[in-house]
Design a protein around this motif. Structure first.
Motif, PDB file in Angstrom:
ATOM      1  N   LYS A 189       0.830  -1.210   0.000  1.00 15.23           N
ATOM      2  CA  LYS A 189       0.000   0.000   0.000  1.00 15.23           C
ATOM      3  C   LYS A 189       0.863   1.258   0.000  1.00 15.23           C
ATOM      4  CE  LYS A 189      -4.147  -1.807   2.276  1.00 15.23           C
ATOM      5  NZ  LYS A 189      -5.079  -1.669   3.402  1.00 15.23           N
ATOM      6  N   ARG A 190       1.907   1.238   0.829  1.00 14.89           N
ATOM      7  CA  ARG A 190       2.791   2.411   0.885  1.00 14.89           C
ATOM      8  C   ARG A 190       3.518   2.616  -0.431  1.00 14.89           C
ATOM      9  NH1 ARG A 190       3.700   0.604   6.336  1.00 14.89           N
ATOM     10  NH2 ARG A 190       5.602  -0.497   5.734  1.00 14.89           N
ATOM     11  N   GLN A 191       3.918   1.517  -1.070  1.00 21.87           N
ATOM     12  CA  GLN A 191       4.615   1.620  -2.360  1.00 21.87           C
ATOM     13  C   GLN A 191       3.694   2.184  -3.439  1.00 21.87           C
ATOM     14  OE1 GLN A 191       7.800   1.191  -3.086  1.00 21.87           O
ATOM     15  NE2 GLN A 191       8.296   0.638  -0.982  1.00 21.87           N
ATOM     16  N   ILE A 192       2.430   1.749  -3.420  1.00 18.85           N
ATOM     17  CA  ILE A 192       1.457   2.268  -4.382  1.00 18.85           C
ATOM     18  C   ILE A 192       1.270   3.763  -4.178  1.00 18.85           C
ATOM     19  CG2 ILE A 192      -0.972   2.215  -5.083  1.00 18.85           C
ATOM     20  CD1 ILE A 192      -0.900  -0.815  -4.299  1.00 18.85           C
ATOM     21  N   GLU A 193       1.083   4.173  -2.919  1.00 19.46           N
ATOM     22  CA  GLU A 193       0.899   5.596  -2.632  1.00 19.46           C
ATOM     23  C   GLU A 193       2.124   6.402  -3.069  1.00 19.46           C
ATOM     24  OE1 GLU A 193      -0.301   8.625   1.020  1.00 19.46           O
ATOM     25  OE2 GLU A 193      -0.233   6.463   1.376  1.00 19.46           O
ATOM     26  N   LYS A 194       3.304   5.852  -2.857  1.00 17.93           N
ATOM     27  CA  LYS A 194       4.532   6.542  -3.269  1.00 17.93           C
ATOM     28  C   LYS A 194       4.573   6.703  -4.791  1.00 17.93           C
ATOM     29  CE  LYS A 194       9.582   6.193  -2.985  1.00 17.93           C
ATOM     30  NZ  LYS A 194      10.722   5.358  -2.506  1.00 17.93           N
ATOM     31  N   GLN A 247       3.013  -2.172 -12.653  1.00 17.97           N
ATOM     32  CA  GLN A 247       4.175  -2.215 -11.768  1.00 17.97           C
ATOM     33  C   GLN A 247       3.839  -2.871 -10.433  1.00 17.97           C
ATOM     34  OE1 GLN A 247       5.131   1.971 -11.595  1.00 17.97           O
ATOM     35  NE2 GLN A 247       6.837   1.740 -13.039  1.00 17.97           N
ATOM     36  N   HIS A 248       2.563  -2.792 -10.045  1.00 16.93           N
ATOM     37  CA  HIS A 248       2.124  -3.351  -8.759  1.00 16.93           C
ATOM     38  C   HIS A 248       1.160  -4.505  -9.004  1.00 16.93           C
ATOM     39  CE1 HIS A 248       3.913  -0.080  -6.387  1.00 16.93           C
ATOM     40  NE2 HIS A 248       3.541   0.692  -7.378  1.00 16.93           N
ATOM     41  N   GLU A 249       1.520  -5.396  -9.933  1.00 19.69           N
ATOM     42  CA  GLU A 249       0.609  -6.471 -10.325  1.00 19.69           C
ATOM     43  C   GLU A 249       0.356  -7.476  -9.198  1.00 19.69           C
ATOM     44  OE1 GLU A 249       4.124  -9.119 -12.493  1.00 19.69           O
ATOM     45  OE2 GLU A 249       2.472  -8.313 -13.666  1.00 19.69           O
ATOM     46  N   GLN A 250       1.239  -7.488  -8.171  1.00 19.27           N
ATOM     47  CA  GLN A 250       1.012  -8.379  -7.041  1.00 19.27           C
ATOM     48  C   GLN A 250      -0.109  -7.884  -6.131  1.00 19.27           C
ATOM     49  OE1 GLN A 250       2.539 -11.350  -6.855  1.00 19.27           O
ATOM     50  NE2 GLN A 250       3.434 -10.743  -8.809  1.00 19.27           N
ATOM     51  N   ALA A 251      -0.457  -6.587  -6.280  1.00 23.74           N
ATOM     52  CA  ALA A 251      -1.506  -6.005  -5.431  1.00 23.74           C
ATOM     53  C   ALA A 251      -2.866  -6.295  -6.055  1.00 23.74           C
ATOM     54  CB  ALA A 251      -1.294  -4.505  -5.275  1.00 23.74           C
ATOM     55  N   GLU A 252      -3.417  -7.449  -5.739  1.00 24.08           N
ATOM     56  CA  GLU A 252      -4.698  -7.848  -6.329  1.00 24.08           C
ATOM     57  C   GLU A 252      -5.787  -6.851  -5.963  1.00 24.08           C
ATOM     58  OE1 GLU A 252      -7.561 -11.785  -6.518  1.00 24.08           O
ATOM     59  OE2 GLU A 252      -6.404 -11.382  -4.721  1.00 24.08           O
ATOM     60  N   GLY A 253      -6.597  -6.511  -6.939  1.00 22.13           N
ATOM     61  CA  GLY A 253      -7.716  -5.620  -6.666  1.00 22.13           C
ATOM     62  C   GLY A 253      -7.405  -4.155  -6.812  1.00 22.13           C
ATOM     63  N   LEU A 254      -6.206  -3.820  -7.335  1.00 24.64           N
ATOM     64  CA  LEU A 254      -5.831  -2.411  -7.485  1.00 24.64           C
ATOM     65  C   LEU A 254      -6.552  -1.810  -8.681  1.00 24.64           C
ATOM     66  CD1 LEU A 254      -4.066  -0.019  -6.623  1.00 24.64           C
ATOM     67  CD2 LEU A 254      -2.270  -0.905  -8.122  1.00 24.64           C
ATOM     68  N   HIS A 255      -7.368  -0.793  -8.429  1.00 24.77           N
ATOM     69  CA  HIS A 255      -8.083  -0.094  -9.495  1.00 24.77           C
ATOM     70  C   HIS A 255      -7.918   1.410  -9.312  1.00 24.77           C
ATOM     71  CE1 HIS A 255     -10.409  -3.340 -11.438  1.00 24.77           C
ATOM     72  NE2 HIS A 255     -10.350  -3.908 -10.256  1.00 24.77           N
ATOM     73  N   PHE A 256      -7.681   2.096 -10.424  1.00 24.22           N
ATOM     74  CA  PHE A 256      -7.688   3.552 -10.425  1.00 24.22           C
ATOM     75  C   PHE A 256      -9.046   4.018 -10.934  1.00 24.22           C
ATOM     76  CE2 PHE A 256      -3.234   2.430 -10.713  1.00 24.22           C
ATOM     77  CZ  PHE A 256      -2.653   3.294  -9.798  1.00 24.22           C
TER      78      PHE A 256
END
Length: 524
Positions: A189-194, A247-256
Motif C-alpha cells: 500500500k505504501r509503495q502504491i501511494e509513493k 508495476q504493482h501487479e502483485q496487489a490484487e484488486g488495485l483499481h484507479f
C-alpha cells in the motif's frame, strides 16, 4: 501559542463518527481530530501511532468493546483522558469504566455541540501542561481541508470563493481514486501511494495542481485541478495509471478511478458519492479494467432475469443435479456481466444457493456432513471475495463437492458422462471446443469444465488431446501418411502445435515415434 488538543473518535457506526466530526468547528475551538476508529482494536493501533490527548469512545462495539479499550488505554497510557459515549441502557458498563479511570461520559441523546464542548474543556483542563485549549484562527489550508472533509461526508461546506480560487487557480476539477481496500500488504500500500504521489508531483509541472484528500478509509483520493483542454491529458493519465497498475501487479484488486470533470469545487461531495464510490463498486465485476473512468464503461449486456430458487430446488429433488447446477452457473455468470448489480445481493444469492443445495441434499438422504463442515467456510470466503469471478470460482468448487457426494452415494455408472466421452471419441477430428460441447449437452461451459474434471483424471482439453494423440500414434504406425496429413486428420490444423502436444504427451516427436515403432517392428 499552545498546540491544539488532539482527539481520537471511536465508534462502530460511521454516521455517529461523522456526526461528532461535524458537530463542532474543532480547530476554532482549540481541538484537532487526529483519527477515527470503528472498534477498540483499531483504536489501540491509532493511540500508539497518534498519541491523542483525549479519546472519545462508544461502549458497545464489535471485536473490542469500549470497556476493554478504556482499561487497556489507562494501563498503557495513563496520561490520555477518555470520554465514554453511552445510551441509558448501558450505564452499568459506564460505571465499570469509571473504575478504570475514565474522565467523563456523555449520553448519546445529549450529544449537542455546547454540551460536548463543555465536557471537552473540563477533560482537557485535567491534562498537565495543556489546560483549556486556546482558539486559533484557521489557516486557508485548514479551511480547505475542513470543507473537503464535510463535503465527502455529505455536508455542505462553508468556504469563500476567494480561498478556493487562491488554492485552485485552474477552471476544471476531477477526482482520482485508488481503491486500496483489497490490498492486504501494508508495505505494498505504501509503495502504491509513493508511486502515485511521484506521478502526480511530476504532473504538477504542467498547468495542474493536486491535493491528497485524507477522509476516505481504504481509498487514496486526490483532487486534481488543471487547465483546459483536458482530452489529451486524460488519455495520458489513463496510460500512465495503467502502467503504475502493472508495476504493482502483485496487489490484487488495485483499481484507479477517474471521475468526470467538474467546474465547481462545491460539487466535490456529489461527484465523490455518485461517481467515485459507484466506480469502486463496479470494480468488483470488472477485474480486467485497471482504470475505470466515469462515462467510459463497457456496455451492459441484456440483464439476467431473477432466478427461481424454488424451481432449482425442485430440480434437485428430482435428482437433476447436472441440469440444476449448470443452470445456476449460467445465471450467475450472466449476472456478473452486469456491473450495476448490487454486490451484497450477488453474494447473498451465492450463499443462498449453497444453503439450499446442502439442505436439499440432506433431505434426500445424501451424506452431506462434508458440505455442512465446509458451508460456513464458503460463506466467509464469498463475503471476502475481491471480484465476482473469485466468488463464482468458490461456487464451482462447492458444486464439485456436491457432485462428489451424489456420485459416492449413487455408485451406478454416470450415463451422461459416458455419453460425453463417446461424443469426444466420435468427433475428435473436428474442431471440438469446450463451449460447443457444452451447448451440445446443454451445460454451462464453466460448469462442464468443473464437471469433467470431477469425473475424470484429466480436464476437458487434456482428454481431447489424449484421444487425438492416441489416434495419431495408431496412424503413424499403420499408414504412410505424412505428419501434416495425420495432424489434420486428428483435428489439428497447425502441424507445429500438433508436434508440440504430441511430444509433451509421449516424450518424442511424431517422426521420432514413427521411426522407433518401425525399428521395433523390424526387430520382432
Amino acid at each position: 501559542m499552545r498546540s491544539l488538543c488532539k482527539v481520537l473518535i471511536v465508534d462502530d457506526e460511521m454516521l455517529v463518527r461523522q456526526g461528532i466530526k461535524h458537530l463542532l468547528d474543532w480547530e476554532q475551538a482549540g481541538y484537532s481530530i487526529v483519527g477515527e476508529a470503528s472498534n477498540g482494536l483499531e483504536a489501540l493501533e491509532l493511540v500508539e501511532e497518534l498519541q491523542p490527548h483525549i479519546v472519545i469512545t462508544d461502549i458497545v462495539m464489535p471485536i473490542m468493546d469500549g470497556e476493554k479499550l478504556v482499561r487497556i488505554v489507562k494501563e498503557r497510557y495513563p496520561a490520555i483522558e477518555v470520554i465514554v459515549l453511552s445510551s441509558f441502557s448501558e450505564f452499568d458498563y459506564v460505571r465499570s469504566t469509571f473504575q478504570n479511570g475514565v474522565a467523563d461520559y456523555i449520553l448519546k441523546p445529549k450529544l449537542e455541540a455546547e454540551y460536548l464542548l463543555s465536557i471537552l474543556h473540563k477533560t482537557a483542563s485535567k491534562i498537565e501542561g495543556l489546560g483549556i485549549p486556546v482558539k486559533e484562527e484557521r489557516s486557508e489550508e485548514t479551511q480547505i481541508a475542513q470543507a473537503i472533509d464535510k463535503m465527502l461526508s455529505g455536508y455542505e461546506a462553508e468556504i469563500t470563493s476567494e480561498i478556493i480560487r487562491r488554492r485552485f487557480p485552474y477552471p476544471t476539477f476531477l477526482l482520482l481514486g485508488v481503491n486500496l481496500s483489497p490490498v492486504k500488504d501494508k508495505l505494498e500500500k505504501r509503495q502504491i501511494e509513493k508511486s502515485v504521489s511521484q506521478y502526480l508531483h511530476h504532473l504538477r509541472s504542467g498547468q495542474a495542481e493536486y491535493i491528497k484528500l485524507e477522509s476516505v478509509p481504504g481509498t487514496l483520493l486526490y483532487l486534481l485541478n488543471a487547465n483546459d483542454p483536458w482530452t489529451d491529458r486524460i488519455e495520458q493519465l489513463i496510460q500512465d495509471l495503467s502502467h503504475i497498475s502493472q508495476q504493482h501487479e502483485q496487489a490484487e484488486g488495485l483499481h484507479f478511478i477517474i471521475s468526470d470533470r467538474f467546474k465547481d469545487f462545491r460539487q466535490l461531495g456529489n461527484v465523490y458519492s455518485k461517481q467515485v464510490e459507484t466506480l469502486k463498486r463496479y470494480s468488483f465485476y470488472l477485474p480486467a479494467y485497471p482504470v475505470l473512468e466515469a462515462g467510459h464503461l463497457p456496455a451492459i449486456p441484456a440483464r439476467a432475469q431473477a432466478i427461481d430458487m424454488a424451481e432449482l430446488i425442485e430440480g434437485l429433488k428430482r435428482k437433476q443435479f447436472q441440469k440444476s447446477f449448470s443452470f445456476f452457473l449460467e445465471h450467475i455468470h450472466q449476472k456478473s456481466l452486469d456491473y450495476e448489480t448490487d454486490i451484497f445481493e450477488f453474494k447473498s444469492l451465492l450463499g443462498n444457493f449453497i444453503f439450499n443445495v446442502t439442505n436439499t441434499l440432506s433431505k434426500l438422504k445424501f451424506e452431506t456432513e462434508p458440505l455442512e463442515k465446509r458451508k460456513y467456510d464458503y460463506f466467509r470466503q464469498i463475503d471476502q471475495a475481491v471480484y465476482a469471478r473469485d466468488a463464482i470460482q468458490l461456487i464451482e468448487e462447492f458444486i464439485q463437492e456436491a457432485e462428489g457426494i451424489t456420485r459416492e452415494t449413487d455408485t451406478s455408472t454416470n450415463p451422461s458422462f459416458y455419453r460425453l466421452l463417446n461424443y469426444i471419441q466420435e468427433h475428435y477430428a473436428e474442431p471440438i471446443t469446450l463451449t460447443e460441447v457444452a451447448k451440445k449437452f446443454h451445460f454451462n461451459a464453466s460448469y462442464l469444465s468443473s464437471y469433467f474434471s470431477a469425473n475424470n483424471n484429466e480436464g476437458f482439453s487434456e482428454y481431447v488431446n489424449k484421444v487425438r494423440v492416441e489416434k495419431a500414434k495408431e496412424m503413424l504406425v499403420t499408414t504412410e501418411e505424412s505428419i501434416s496429413e495425420i495432424s489434420d486428420r486428428v483435428g489439428y490444423s497447425d502441424q507445429s502445435y500438433f508436434t508440440k502436444v504430441f511430444k509433451k504427451m509421449t516424450g518424442v516427436s511424431p517422426s521420432q515415434y514413427r521411426k522407433e515403432q518401425v525399428q521395433e517392428n523390424q526387430n520382432i
